[in-house]
Design a protein around this motif. Structure first.
Motif, short mmCIF file in Angstrom:
data_model
loop_
_atom_site.label_atom_id
_atom_site.label_comp_id
_atom_site.label_asym_id
_atom_site.label_seq_id
_atom_site.Cartn_x
_atom_site.Cartn_y
_atom_site.Cartn_z
N GLU A 4 -8.99 -2.41 9.27
CA GLU A 4 -10.41 -2.80 9.32
C GLU A 4 -10.67 -4.05 8.50
O GLU A 4 -11.60 -4.82 8.80
N GLU A 5 -9.85 -4.27 7.47
CA GLU A 5 -10.01 -5.46 6.63
C GLU A 5 -9.34 -6.69 7.24
O GLU A 5 -9.38 -7.78 6.65
N GLY A 6 -8.69 -6.50 8.39
CA GLY A 6 -8.11 -7.64 9.08
C GLY A 6 -6.62 -7.82 8.91
O GLY A 6 -6.07 -8.86 9.31
N CYS A 7 -5.93 -6.82 8.36
CA CYS A 7 -4.49 -6.90 8.19
C CYS A 7 -3.81 -6.78 9.56
O CYS A 7 -3.91 -5.74 10.22
N ASN B 123 -12.87 4.46 12.80
CA ASN B 123 -12.51 3.07 12.53
C ASN B 123 -12.80 2.23 13.77
O ASN B 123 -12.23 2.47 14.84
N ARG C 112 -7.79 1.51 6.64
CA ARG C 112 -8.61 0.57 5.85
C ARG C 112 -8.09 -0.86 5.99
O ARG C 112 -8.87 -1.80 6.19
N LEU C 113 -6.77 -1.03 5.87
CA LEU C 113 -6.19 -2.37 5.98
C LEU C 113 -6.47 -2.99 7.35
O LEU C 113 -6.76 -4.18 7.46
N SER D 4 0.82 -1.21 0.00
CA SER D 4 0.00 0.00 0.00
C SER D 4 0.86 1.26 0.00
O SER D 4 0.56 2.22 -0.72
#
Length: 326
Positions: A241-244, A286, A238-239, A202
């Motif tokens: 929140e996406e589980g990164c 978030n 964002r990452l 990213s």
């Protein structure tokens, strides 16, 4: 007056609408409130009960970014623009409250010398967030946005400010701090000391550089390195929140010093058990950040009621204006 949502209190006015030519009793005396941050400035004109009659948003007016002369010129123009084209309004303005980012002494001096806007006072830009966090009671506001800070109010009404030192020294939990940590992680991945992750991908995509040398050169030669690094924060959020896992670790490591500061402030002020603790700023939109800070506060042993502040700071300004007695 009871706290109402900003939308419930708003009466919209276009730039050309001839409002208040025949004022009602509540519109006879008017008040201006300003929330001036680094990224934007919100201004409202309200009646004596806190109903918004005119609202405007303009560029940020922090003297840290614009210099003192630039900040002075910009906010003066924004105040004029708020009431331009509406004859008779200026004579009815009794109060103006400025909640501003940057050097408090500069803004107090500006307020003292501002004429034609009634009784003018300047205070820290943290105060509206504190109002939204705990109303008139004791508590904390923990802010994570472009910058970060901890604000506190004692039971006797005195309020305090901690942190907010700016990107050059370091604002934990801020967009800039997240960006610095993401860039550091990316360089460690490029050197082979950390495993490749979506964070590194990213960062390279956002900055547009794919080699260690090019990335470092871009980071060190950018005209505005703070904005460049802060611009990495949305992707990290964002990452996470996406589980990164790597992004969530960056977020937790950035937030921990901010929570430590909140713990120190609450302890030194001896805030009472069950005090309100509001989380404000874009970072806390978030849910991962909210969960991380909640866990960190609980582990620190703080006896507080944690909530996320969803209103914009200008709503806190409106509430303060409505409760300010002449």
């Amino acid at each position: 007056m009871p706290t109402s949502s900003l939308l419930a209190m708003r009466v919209r006015a276009t730039d050309s609408s001839p409002i208040m030519t025949d004022p009602s009793p509540t519109e006879k005396w008017l008040r201006i409130g300003v929330d001036g941050g680094a990224s934007k400035t919100d201004l409202i004109l309200t009646d004596a009960e806190g109903r918004i009659l005119i609202e405007k948003t303009g560029p940020g007016c922090s003297p840290s970014h614009l210099g003192q002369d630039g900040a002075r010129v910009l906010i003066s123009r924004q105040l004029r623009d708020l009431i331009t084209g509406r004859p008779g309004i200026r004579a009815r303005i009794t109060h103006t409250l400025l909640f501003m980012a940057g050097d408090p002494a500069f803004w107090r001096d500006y307020a003292v010398n501002l004429e034609g806007y009634g009784r003018v006072e300047a205070d820290l830009d943290s105060v509206p967030a504190l109002q939204l966090a705990c109303g008139n009671g004791p508590g904390l506001a923990i802010h994570g946005g472009t910058g970060s800070f901890v604000a506190a109010r004692e039971p006797d009404g005195r309020h305090h400010y901690a942190g907010g030192l700016g990107w050059r020294i370091g604002d934990p939990g801020s967009a800039h701090d997240l960006g610095v940590r993401a860039a550091r992680r990316t360089l460690m991945e490029m050197d082979g000391w950390s495993a490749p992750s979506p964070v590194g991908t990213s960062v390279n995509e956002t900055i547009g550089k794919s080699t260690r040398r090019d990335l470092l050169e871009r980071l060190y030669t950018a005209n505005d390195p703070s904005s460049l690094l802060a611009g990495l924060a949305p992707a990290i959020s964002r990452l996470a929140e996406e589980g990164c896992r790597e992004a969530a670790t960056i977020m937790a490591e950035s937030l921990q010093p901010l929570v430590d500061l909140a713990h120190r402030v609450a302890g030194q002020l001896a805030l009472p058990p069950g005090f309100a603790c509001g989380l404000s700023g874009r970072l806390f939109s978030n849910p991962v950040a909210v969960r991380i800070v909640t866990d960190q506060l609980n582990r620190a042993g703080l006896d507080c009621r944690i909530s996320r502040i969803t209103e914009e700071p200008i709503e806190g300004v409106r509430q303060i204006l409505a409760g300010w007695k002449s």
